[in-house]
Design a protein around this motif. Sequence first.
Motif, PDB file in Angstrom:
ATOM      1  N   LYS A 240      16.575  22.575 -32.636  1.00 20.78           N
ATOM      2  CA  LYS A 240      17.830  23.186 -32.195  1.00 20.78           C
ATOM      3  C   LYS A 240      18.092  22.854 -30.725  1.00 20.78           C
ATOM      4  N   LYS A 241      17.004  22.941 -29.941  1.00 28.66           N
ATOM      5  CA  LYS A 241      17.072  22.683 -28.501  1.00 28.66           C
ATOM      6  C   LYS A 241      17.384  21.210 -28.221  1.00 28.66           C
ATOM      7  N   ALA A 242      16.828  20.315 -29.055  1.00 29.85           N
ATOM      8  CA  ALA A 242      17.043  18.883 -28.874  1.00 29.85           C
ATOM      9  C   ALA A 242      18.506  18.500 -29.109  1.00 29.85           C
ATOM     10  N   LYS A 243      19.202  19.257 -29.994  1.00 26.94           N
ATOM     11  CA  LYS A 243      20.625  18.985 -30.266  1.00 26.94           C
ATOM     12  C   LYS A 243      21.458  19.462 -29.095  1.00 26.94           C
TER      13      LYS A 243
ATOM     14  N   ALA B  55       3.116  24.321 -32.797  1.00 25.32           N
ATOM     15  CA  ALA B  55       4.065  23.269 -33.163  1.00 25.32           C
ATOM     16  C   ALA B  55       4.750  23.579 -34.491  1.00 25.32           C
ATOM     17  N   ALA B  56       3.970  24.097 -35.438  1.00 22.69           N
ATOM     18  CA  ALA B  56       4.509  24.464 -36.747  1.00 22.69           C
ATOM     19  C   ALA B  56       5.470  25.644 -36.631  1.00 22.69           C
ATOM     20  N   ARG B  57       5.146  26.572 -35.738  1.00 23.95           N
ATOM     21  CA  ARG B  57       5.967  27.770 -35.555  1.00 23.95           C
ATOM     22  C   ARG B  57       7.295  27.448 -34.857  1.00 23.95           C
ATOM     23  N   LEU B  58       7.231  26.532 -33.879  1.00 24.14           N
ATOM     24  CA  LEU B  58       8.396  26.240 -33.042  1.00 24.14           C
ATOM     25  C   LEU B  58       9.202  25.024 -33.485  1.00 24.14           C
ATOM     26  N   VAL B  59       8.933  24.491 -34.665  1.00 26.39           N
ATOM     27  CA  VAL B  59       9.609  23.264 -35.106  1.00 26.39           C
ATOM     28  C   VAL B  59      11.132  23.426 -35.183  1.00 26.39           C
ATOM     29  N   GLY B  60      11.608  24.542 -35.723  1.00 31.96           N
ATOM     30  CA  GLY B  60      13.049  24.785 -35.847  1.00 31.96           C
ATOM     31  C   GLY B  60      13.710  24.974 -34.496  1.00 31.96           C
ATOM     32  N   TYR B  61      13.048  25.758 -33.628  1.00 30.49           N
ATOM     33  CA  TYR B  61      13.556  26.046 -32.281  1.00 30.49           C
ATOM     34  C   TYR B  61      13.675  24.767 -31.449  1.00 30.49           C
ATOM     35  N   ARG B  62      12.680  23.903 -31.558  1.00 31.47           N
ATOM     36  CA  ARG B  62      12.674  22.639 -30.787  1.00 31.47           C
ATOM     37  C   ARG B  62      13.739  21.673 -31.288  1.00 31.47           C
TER      38      ARG B  62
END
Length: 200
Positions: free
Chosen positions: A197-200, A188-195
């Motif tokens: 970005k994906k949510a936008k 979760a900590a690693r993928l916070v930025g990716y998620r």
Amino acid sequence: MAPKRNNIIPNGHFRKDWQRYVKTWFNQPMRKKRRHRTRVQKALKIAPRPVAGQLRPIVRCPTVKYNTKLRSGKGFTLEELKNAGINKRQALSIGIAVDYRRKNKSIESLQQNAQRLKEYKSKLILFPKKMSRPRKGDATAEEIKMAKQLKGAVMPITNIAKTEKARKITDEEKKFSAFTALRQARAAARLVGYREKKAK
């Protein structure tokens, strides 16, 4: 037993001047006596101030292994002194250690040490500089007579171990896997930025 296998032939040299290398400890009892005498002299010299020296703050030991333990620190922070209503220059004159470098990372430690200072101040018997002209907050003649030199540590710090009562393990606790929880938290900590970005 006789030596076995292909080793070096024993050839000990035991007639060297060994007495030159012997370290004796006959001065140890006298050293003990001298250290005790020095401690007594120091106590008399600083009387009626506490023998142990200045008041130290409560701090936590560093690292995850030891951060549950409390110990005495170098000195109180300026923020702690401000909360207790003590001036930094006055603090040094009334036996309070001050550390300019330490920072308060939590409100709990700040409040705990401010409370420690307030408690110390309430117990303090402050001798007047001039007996003929005592200042505000100085001790009276009766209080001065009652004053005794403190032999042990100034307000010692005690570690209180909290023991948990024995109880049944719940089904939720049985199902819980620490390994999985850690892996998920790491992911979760690693993928916070990716998620995000994906949510936008």
